[in-house]
Design a protein around this motif. Structure first.
Motif, PDB file in Angstrom:
ATOM      1  N   TRP A 154     -16.137   2.055 -18.318  1.00 61.62           N
ATOM      2  CA  TRP A 154     -15.684   1.768 -16.959  1.00 61.62           C
ATOM      3  C   TRP A 154     -15.223   0.321 -16.855  1.00 61.62           C
ATOM      4  CZ3 TRP A 154     -15.129   5.698 -13.721  1.00 61.62           C
ATOM      5  CH2 TRP A 154     -15.846   6.876 -13.971  1.00 61.62           C
ATOM      6  N   ARG A 155     -14.007   0.131 -16.344  1.00 59.80           N
ATOM      7  CA  ARG A 155     -13.490  -1.223 -16.119  1.00 59.80           C
ATOM      8  C   ARG A 155     -14.110  -1.771 -14.835  1.00 59.80           C
ATOM      9  NH1 ARG A 155      -8.065  -1.247 -17.463  1.00 59.80           N
ATOM     10  NH2 ARG A 155      -7.829   0.411 -15.951  1.00 59.80           N
ATOM     11  N   ILE A 156     -14.571  -3.028 -14.894  1.00 55.19           N
ATOM     12  CA  ILE A 156     -15.112  -3.683 -13.707  1.00 55.19           C
ATOM     13  C   ILE A 156     -14.386  -5.009 -13.505  1.00 55.19           C
ATOM     14  CG2 ILE A 156     -17.362  -2.597 -14.071  1.00 55.19           C
ATOM     15  CD1 ILE A 156     -18.399  -5.466 -14.812  1.00 55.19           C
ATOM     16  N   GLN A 157     -14.582  -5.610 -12.365  1.00 50.18           N
ATOM     17  CA  GLN A 157     -13.951  -6.890 -12.038  1.00 50.18           C
ATOM     18  C   GLN A 157     -14.971  -8.021 -12.180  1.00 50.18           C
ATOM     19  OE1 GLN A 157     -10.584  -7.098 -11.401  1.00 50.18           O
ATOM     20  NE2 GLN A 157     -10.771  -4.951 -12.006  1.00 50.18           N
ATOM     21  N   VAL A 158     -14.547  -9.113 -12.789  1.00 45.76           N
ATOM     22  CA  VAL A 158     -15.390 -10.289 -12.947  1.00 45.76           C
ATOM     23  C   VAL A 158     -14.592 -11.491 -12.454  1.00 45.76           C
ATOM     24  CG1 VAL A 158     -16.605 -11.766 -14.599  1.00 45.76           C
ATOM     25  CG2 VAL A 158     -16.616  -9.279 -14.914  1.00 45.76           C
ATOM     26  N   GLU A 159     -15.153 -12.203 -11.463  1.00 41.17           N
ATOM     27  CA  GLU A 159     -14.429 -13.320 -10.856  1.00 41.17           C
ATOM     28  C   GLU A 159     -14.380 -14.558 -11.746  1.00 41.17           C
ATOM     29  OE1 GLU A 159     -16.118 -14.007  -6.979  1.00 41.17           O
ATOM     30  OE2 GLU A 159     -15.275 -12.151  -6.182  1.00 41.17           O
ATOM     31  N   ASP A 160     -15.411 -14.800 -12.521  1.00 37.91           N
ATOM     32  CA  ASP A 160     -15.461 -15.978 -13.392  1.00 37.91           C
ATOM     33  C   ASP A 160     -16.139 -15.533 -14.680  1.00 37.91           C
ATOM     34  OD1 ASP A 160     -15.503 -18.501 -14.508  1.00 37.91           O
ATOM     35  OD2 ASP A 160     -16.610 -19.458 -12.910  1.00 37.91           O
ATOM     36  N   ALA A 161     -17.265 -16.092 -15.010  1.00 37.89           N
ATOM     37  CA  ALA A 161     -18.066 -15.606 -16.138  1.00 37.89           C
ATOM     38  C   ALA A 161     -19.047 -14.575 -15.577  1.00 37.89           C
ATOM     39  CB  ALA A 161     -18.811 -16.759 -16.792  1.00 37.89           C
ATOM     40  N   PRO A 162     -19.314 -13.493 -16.302  1.00 33.87           N
ATOM     41  CA  PRO A 162     -20.190 -12.457 -15.754  1.00 33.87           C
ATOM     42  C   PRO A 162     -21.663 -12.860 -15.674  1.00 33.87           C
ATOM     43  CG  PRO A 162     -19.440 -11.862 -17.946  1.00 33.87           C
ATOM     44  CD  PRO A 162     -18.715 -13.108 -17.569  1.00 33.87           C
ATOM     45  N   LEU A 163     -22.050 -13.879 -16.428  1.00 34.11           N
ATOM     46  CA  LEU A 163     -23.441 -14.327 -16.402  1.00 34.11           C
ATOM     47  C   LEU A 163     -23.499 -15.808 -16.053  1.00 34.11           C
ATOM     48  CD1 LEU A 163     -24.698 -12.595 -19.680  1.00 34.11           C
ATOM     49  CD2 LEU A 163     -24.924 -11.756 -17.328  1.00 34.11           C
ATOM     50  N   LEU A 164     -24.657 -16.239 -15.585  1.00 32.48           N
ATOM     51  CA  LEU A 164     -24.905 -17.654 -15.309  1.00 32.48           C
ATOM     52  C   LEU A 164     -25.991 -18.135 -16.261  1.00 32.48           C
ATOM     53  CD1 LEU A 164     -24.988 -17.606 -11.412  1.00 32.48           C
ATOM     54  CD2 LEU A 164     -23.068 -18.220 -12.897  1.00 32.48           C
ATOM     55  N   ALA A 165     -25.923 -19.405 -16.643  1.00 35.12           N
ATOM     56  CA  ALA A 165     -26.929 -19.998 -17.518  1.00 35.12           C
ATOM     57  C   ALA A 165     -27.587 -21.158 -16.780  1.00 35.12           C
ATOM     58  CB  ALA A 165     -26.291 -20.489 -18.810  1.00 35.12           C
ATOM     59  N   HIS A 166     -28.900 -21.202 -16.853  1.00 34.15           N
ATOM     60  CA  HIS A 166     -29.665 -22.254 -16.179  1.00 34.15           C
ATOM     61  C   HIS A 166     -30.844 -22.638 -17.074  1.00 34.15           C
ATOM     62  CE1 HIS A 166     -32.774 -19.288 -15.132  1.00 34.15           C
ATOM     63  NE2 HIS A 166     -31.764 -18.466 -14.902  1.00 34.15           N
ATOM     64  N   SER A 167     -31.762 -23.407 -16.574  1.00 31.75           N
ATOM     65  CA  SER A 167     -33.007 -23.756 -17.276  1.00 31.75           C
ATOM     66  C   SER A 167     -32.759 -24.233 -18.704  1.00 31.75           C
ATOM     67  CB  SER A 167     -33.978 -22.577 -17.284  1.00 31.75           C
ATOM     68  OG  SER A 167     -34.251 -22.159 -15.978  1.00 31.75           O
ATOM     69  N   LEU A 168     -31.985 -25.296 -18.834  1.00 32.53           N
ATOM     70  CA  LEU A 168     -31.689 -25.869 -20.137  1.00 32.53           C
ATOM     71  C   LEU A 168     -32.940 -26.547 -20.701  1.00 32.53           C
ATOM     72  CD1 LEU A 168     -28.583 -27.544 -21.342  1.00 32.53           C
ATOM     73  CD2 LEU A 168     -30.606 -28.975 -21.371  1.00 32.53           C
ATOM     74  N   THR A 169     -33.245 -26.249 -21.951  1.00 30.90           N
ATOM     75  CA  THR A 169     -34.328 -26.930 -22.655  1.00 30.90           C
ATOM     76  C   THR A 169     -33.780 -27.451 -23.967  1.00 30.90           C
ATOM     77  OG1 THR A 169     -35.100 -24.917 -23.761  1.00 30.90           O
ATOM     78  CG2 THR A 169     -36.147 -25.486 -21.658  1.00 30.90           C
ATOM     79  N   VAL A 170     -34.373 -28.542 -24.445  1.00 28.85           N
ATOM     80  CA  VAL A 170     -33.934 -29.164 -25.691  1.00 28.85           C
ATOM     81  C   VAL A 170     -35.148 -29.414 -26.563  1.00 28.85           C
ATOM     82  CG1 VAL A 170     -32.797 -31.177 -26.708  1.00 28.85           C
ATOM     83  CG2 VAL A 170     -31.957 -30.237 -24.561  1.00 28.85           C
ATOM     84  N   GLU A 171     -35.047 -28.999 -27.816  1.00 26.22           N
ATOM     85  CA  GLU A 171     -36.081 -29.266 -28.803  1.00 26.22           C
ATOM     86  C   GLU A 171     -35.508 -30.214 -29.838  1.00 26.22           C
ATOM     87  OE1 GLU A 171     -37.104 -25.423 -30.336  1.00 26.22           O
ATOM     88  OE2 GLU A 171     -37.873 -24.730 -28.402  1.00 26.22           O
ATOM     89  N   ALA A 172     -36.300 -31.165 -30.299  1.00 19.24           N
ATOM     90  CA  ALA A 172     -35.916 -32.173 -31.285  1.00 19.24           C
ATOM     91  C   ALA A 172     -34.840 -33.092 -30.685  1.00 19.24           C
ATOM     92  CB  ALA A 172     -35.468 -31.527 -32.590  1.00 19.24           C
TER      93      ALA A 172
END
Length: 185
Positions: free
Chosen positions: A82-100
């Protein structure tokens, strides 16, 4: 054939691999049609004008979503596409963590569907800009052509880890993750 979210979810739930992800690369059904499903820029999945009520369905749909060579997004099951519509990116990314730190650092982000993604060869970071503006558009590649856009707070957190690195054309600004350098700006 049905474009009902509940029906599609039940078709897919039994096919997930040990990693929890369906074998999407093995599924190539014919186009079933267009589904009245839209992913808004703020990450809401809207079916027939209403937000999808069950978070579990949104989470499942994120695992059967792919962007194909035509630039369109499709929900794919073993028997339907099924084709769907996506206005920008379909997912969002948050909660950035950094190791080292330095070249050894590892950057991780959590998507709005609860998946932790580690920036690296399998999930590269790319910072472009929106067409016609200088507004940055930071994304991380998830899988099957699907990306997650870093929310503003995550992008600011990322900016705290920007370093100068000597590139081919001189000094470049960016971040390291998993031994790779990702230019920003």
């Amino acid at each position: 054939m049905s474009q009902n979210p509940e029906t599609i979810a039940s078709q897919v739930e039994e096919t997930a691999s040990k990693s929890g992800l369906p074998p999407l690369d093995q599924w190539h059904p014919e186009l079933s049609g267009d589904m009245d499903l839209r992913v808004s820029r703020d990450g809401q999945w809207i079916y027939k004008g209403e937000p999808l009520a069950r978070e579990a369905i949104v989470r499942l749909f994120s695992t059967i979503l792919r962007r194909e060579d035509d630039g369109e997004f499709y929900l794919v099951t073993p028997v339907e596409k099924w084709r769907i519509q996506v206005e920008d990116a379909p997912l969002l990314a948050h909660s950035l963590t950094v190791e080292a730190d330095g070249a050894e650092q590892v950057i991780k982000l959590t998507t709005n569907v609860g998946e932790v993604i580690e920036v690296g060869n399998d999930h590269p970071l790319e910072v472009g800009s929106y067409a016609g503006t200088d507004e940055p558009r930071p994304i991380i590649h998830v899988r099957h052509g699907v990306t997650a856009r870093l929310v503003t707070a995550a992008f600011y957190d990322l900016a705290e880890h920007v370093v100068e690195h000597e590139g081919r054309a001189g000094p470049e600004l960016g971040v390291f993750s998993n031994g790779n350098f990702y230019k920003i700006g």
